[in-house]
Design a protein around this motif. Sequence first.
Motif, short mmCIF file in Angstrom:
data_model
loop_
_atom_site.label_atom_id
_atom_site.label_comp_id
_atom_site.label_asym_id
_atom_site.label_seq_id
_atom_site.Cartn_x
_atom_site.Cartn_y
_atom_site.Cartn_z
N THR A 223 -16.61 -36.63 -71.32
CA THR A 223 -15.73 -37.60 -71.97
C THR A 223 -16.34 -38.09 -73.28
N ASP B 104 -16.33 -26.29 -65.10
CA ASP B 104 -17.00 -25.86 -63.88
C ASP B 104 -18.02 -24.77 -64.21
N THR C 266 -17.93 -33.35 -65.89
CA THR C 266 -16.81 -34.13 -66.42
C THR C 266 -17.27 -34.71 -67.75
N ARG D 283 -20.10 -29.22 -61.41
CA ARG D 283 -18.90 -29.63 -62.14
C ARG D 283 -19.28 -30.67 -63.18
N ILE E 99 -12.83 -31.13 -67.87
CA ILE E 99 -13.77 -30.71 -66.82
C ILE E 99 -14.22 -29.29 -67.09
#
Length: 157
Positions: free
Chosen positions: A138, A7, A136, A134, A5
């Motif tokens: 992957t 921010d 995320t 935020r 993550i």
Amino acid sequence: MNGFIFDAADERATGRLGAALAAAARPGLVVALEGPLGAGKTTLVRATAGALGVDERTVSSPTFVLLHQYQGRMPIFHFDAYRITCADEFLELGVDEYFASPALSLVEWADRVSDCLPTDRLTMRIEIAGAGRRFTITATGPESQRVLQRLAQSLRE
Ligand SMILES: Nc1ncnc2c1ncn2[C@@H]1O[C@H](COP(=O)(O)OP(=O)(O)OP(=O)(O)O)[C@@H](O)[C@H]1O
Ligand SMILES: [Mg+2]
């Protein structure tokens, strides 16, 4: 590590992420950008393209034309699937050829066309978090994993 993550408290922080992505990316990478209206997808693309030597003023959402191309240190394909109503419409653009070419591909509203994207891709899901965002992030394959490692490493530095 399959993900992490990040921010981004403000647009400058998104700029830092874009610069790190530009350094970590290799030709052939596909980046899926997910997140609601105004999440900051274009902002990330602009920062990434800028770090690859593109004039940031030329980067905007290709909402109506579906694809913008920029020439930076590597070619950049900037897709926007917002107005795509079916997967066929996206495929008719010839996306498979774009994704297979030695360029960096970034797709806004990627969740709408996820079936048409290569499985080995870097996904950035953006959520609005107070005044910031935020991310995320992957990876779902060997090449995107390597990019993810470099990205995480360079953001730690
Ligand atoms: N990390 C951040 N923190 C706060 N605001 C941000 C951040 N990143 C971008 N923004 C702001 O969010 C707004 C929307 O940004 P942007 O146009 O990039 O979103 P988008 O996801 O591409 O939207 P659309 O869905 O319309 O294509 C802009 O005003 C931008 O300045
Ligand atoms: Mg946009």
